[in-house]
Design a protein around this motif. Structure first.
Motif, mmCIF file in Angstrom:
data_model
loop_
_atom_site.group_PDB
_atom_site.id
_atom_site.type_symbol
_atom_site.label_atom_id
_atom_site.label_comp_id
_atom_site.label_asym_id
_atom_site.label_seq_id
_atom_site.Cartn_x
_atom_site.Cartn_y
_atom_site.Cartn_z
ATOM 1 N N GLY A 63 -8.404 12.641 -7.305
ATOM 2 C CA GLY A 63 -7.200 11.405 -8.447
ATOM 3 C C GLY A 63 -7.455 10.260 -8.528
ATOM 4 O O GLY A 63 -8.536 9.738 -7.187
ATOM 5 N N ASP A 64 -7.378 9.452 -9.753
ATOM 6 C CA ASP A 64 -7.301 7.483 -9.485
ATOM 7 C C ASP A 64 -6.228 7.531 -9.089
ATOM 8 O O ASP A 64 -5.348 7.947 -9.509
ATOM 9 C CB ASP A 64 -7.602 8.079 -11.133
ATOM 10 N N ILE A 65 -6.313 6.500 -8.096
ATOM 11 C CA ILE A 65 -5.001 5.603 -7.413
ATOM 12 C C ILE A 65 -5.842 4.028 -7.422
ATOM 13 O O ILE A 65 -6.045 3.759 -7.304
ATOM 14 C CB ILE A 65 -5.110 6.696 -6.154
ATOM 15 N N LEU A 66 -4.180 3.886 -8.100
ATOM 16 C CA LEU A 66 -4.150 1.630 -8.054
ATOM 17 C C LEU A 66 -3.606 1.340 -6.913
ATOM 18 O O LEU A 66 -2.058 1.966 -6.515
ATOM 19 C CB LEU A 66 -3.965 1.235 -9.247
ATOM 20 N N GLY A 67 -3.774 0.992 -5.797
ATOM 21 C CA GLY A 67 -2.888 0.734 -4.743
ATOM 22 C C GLY A 67 -2.302 -0.941 -5.241
ATOM 23 O O GLY A 67 -3.344 -1.620 -5.398
ATOM 24 N N ILE A 68 -0.383 -1.607 -5.226
ATOM 25 C CA ILE A 68 -0.279 -2.796 -5.341
ATOM 26 C C ILE A 68 0.164 -3.135 -4.252
ATOM 27 O O ILE A 68 1.753 -2.551 -3.795
ATOM 28 C CB ILE A 68 0.372 -3.050 -6.207
ATOM 29 N N ILE A 69 -0.414 -4.338 -3.030
ATOM 30 C CA ILE A 69 0.013 -4.557 -1.586
ATOM 31 C C ILE A 69 -0.515 -5.734 -1.452
ATOM 32 O O ILE A 69 -0.980 -6.650 -2.173
ATOM 33 C CB ILE A 69 -0.264 -2.770 -0.535
ATOM 34 N N THR A 70 0.965 -5.909 -0.726
ATOM 35 C CA THR A 70 1.346 -8.122 -0.328
ATOM 36 C C THR A 70 0.283 -7.764 0.691
ATOM 37 O O THR A 70 0.061 -6.746 1.279
ATOM 38 C CB THR A 70 2.873 -8.399 -0.034
ATOM 39 N N LEU A 71 0.114 -9.065 0.918
ATOM 40 C CA LEU A 71 -0.889 -8.953 2.221
ATOM 41 C C LEU A 71 0.075 -9.055 4.099
ATOM 42 O O LEU A 71 -0.128 -8.497 4.459
ATOM 43 C CB LEU A 71 -1.407 -11.459 2.168
ATOM 44 N N GLU A 72 1.100 -9.697 3.309
ATOM 45 C CA GLU A 72 2.044 -9.250 4.742
ATOM 46 C C GLU A 72 2.249 -7.587 5.283
ATOM 47 O O GLU A 72 1.931 -7.438 6.302
ATOM 48 C CB GLU A 72 3.614 -9.737 4.442
ATOM 49 N N PHE A 73 2.228 -6.653 4.018
ATOM 50 C CA PHE A 73 2.424 -5.464 4.072
ATOM 51 C C PHE A 73 1.064 -5.179 4.916
ATOM 52 O O PHE A 73 0.783 -3.885 5.721
ATOM 53 C CB PHE A 73 2.746 -4.580 3.141
ATOM 54 N N ILE A 74 -0.124 -5.275 4.127
ATOM 55 C CA ILE A 74 -1.377 -5.341 5.424
ATOM 56 C C ILE A 74 -1.405 -5.660 6.444
ATOM 57 O O ILE A 74 -1.413 -4.126 7.071
ATOM 58 C CB ILE A 74 -2.819 -5.571 3.966
ATOM 59 N N LYS A 75 -0.980 -6.962 6.918
ATOM 60 C CA LYS A 75 -0.671 -6.824 8.338
ATOM 61 C C LYS A 75 0.236 -6.025 9.094
ATOM 62 O O LYS A 75 -0.707 -5.920 10.429
ATOM 63 C CB LYS A 75 -0.190 -8.297 8.128
ATOM 64 N N ARG A 76 1.030 -5.713 8.779
ATOM 65 C CA ARG A 76 1.803 -4.763 9.059
ATOM 66 C C ARG A 76 1.999 -3.828 9.654
ATOM 67 O O ARG A 76 2.082 -2.450 10.350
ATOM 68 C CB ARG A 76 4.075 -4.839 8.778
ATOM 69 N N GLU A 77 1.385 -3.010 8.139
ATOM 70 C CA GLU A 77 0.923 -1.833 7.912
ATOM 71 C C GLU A 77 -0.285 -0.484 7.734
ATOM 72 O O GLU A 77 0.081 -0.140 7.886
ATOM 73 C CB GLU A 77 2.534 -0.887 7.298
ATOM 74 N N GLY A 78 -0.957 -2.001 7.327
ATOM 75 C CA GLY A 78 -2.364 -1.328 7.259
ATOM 76 C C GLY A 78 -2.586 -1.202 5.623
ATOM 77 O O GLY A 78 -1.174 -1.011 5.087
ATOM 78 N N ASN A 79 -3.446 -0.741 5.035
ATOM 79 C CA ASN A 79 -3.348 -0.390 3.997
ATOM 80 C C ASN A 79 -4.341 0.689 3.689
ATOM 81 O O ASN A 79 -5.815 1.033 4.369
ATOM 82 C CB ASN A 79 -3.951 -1.296 2.313
ATOM 83 N N PHE A 80 -4.282 2.009 2.971
ATOM 84 C CA PHE A 80 -4.514 2.993 2.629
ATOM 85 C C PHE A 80 -6.298 3.302 2.322
ATOM 86 O O PHE A 80 -6.358 1.692 0.892
ATOM 87 C CB PHE A 80 -4.129 4.106 1.573
#
Length: 181
Positions: A63-80
């Motif tokens: 499927g088609d998926i768009l992730g919208i994330i903050t830099l802070e969350f990338i540092k803390r939790e990683g991104n998909f």
């Protein structure tokens, strides 16, 4: 022949890992449903908890998926990593605005303070803007029942309008299918 575009579905949900498996499995199944039915999924971009399972479900159906994330969350939790598109933004306020603006329909799955903040932001967005976004609260396993009861109670004393004026309630994947298909 005109091909109708399916609406994009924005999803708010928990990013915690240590929650009951029932919620994680539901997020995966919901993501799989969205991917299988060619909805574009818009979500918080996270790589933990229900967010991760939702994204895995969408991707399992290509499927088609768009992730919208903050830099802070990338540092803390990683991104998909397996996203079709990603938007990295500076603040939670910007993230909420982008999640809402990139979605035609908003679904609120079980989640914490962030999901509640997003829910009430979406309600206020609809109060102030036209056209309104369809808003679906997914009360899976009665997760939101106390909140829904409280909203009904305060509407009965005219503090707020009736909740049915603001959102639909789904309690299962079958309920969601009836609303979206």
């Amino acid at each position: 022949m005109k091909i109708l575009k399916k609406p994009s579905i924005g999803v708010f949900c928990s990013a915690k890992n240590n929650i009951p498996n029932d919620f994680l499995n539901f997020a995966y199944k919901f993501g799989s449903f969205l991917g299988k039915n060619n909805f574009k999924t818009v979500y918080g971009g996270g790589n933990q908890g229900m967010m991760k399972k939702l994204a895995e479900g969408v991707c399992s159906e290509k499927g088609d998926i768009l992730g919208i994330i903050t830099l802070e969350f990338i540092k803390r939790e990683g991104n998909f990593e397996n996203l079709n598109d990603k938007i990295i933004c500076e603040s939670l306020d910007e993230r909420k605005k982008l999640l809402i603006s990139h979605s035609d329909v908003l679904c609120v799955l079980p989640g914490g303070f962030g999901s509640l903040d997003e829910l009430f932001t979406a309600i206020q967005f609809n109060n102030l803007n036209s056209p309104r976004k369809t808003l679906i609260i997914v009360d899976y396993l009665n997760f939101y029942a106390p909140l829904l009861n409280w909203l009904e109670d305060i509407s009965n004393i005219n503090i707020i309008e009736k909740p049915a004026n603001h959102f639909c309630i789904a309690r299962s994947l079958h309920d969601i299918e009836k609303l979206l298909l």
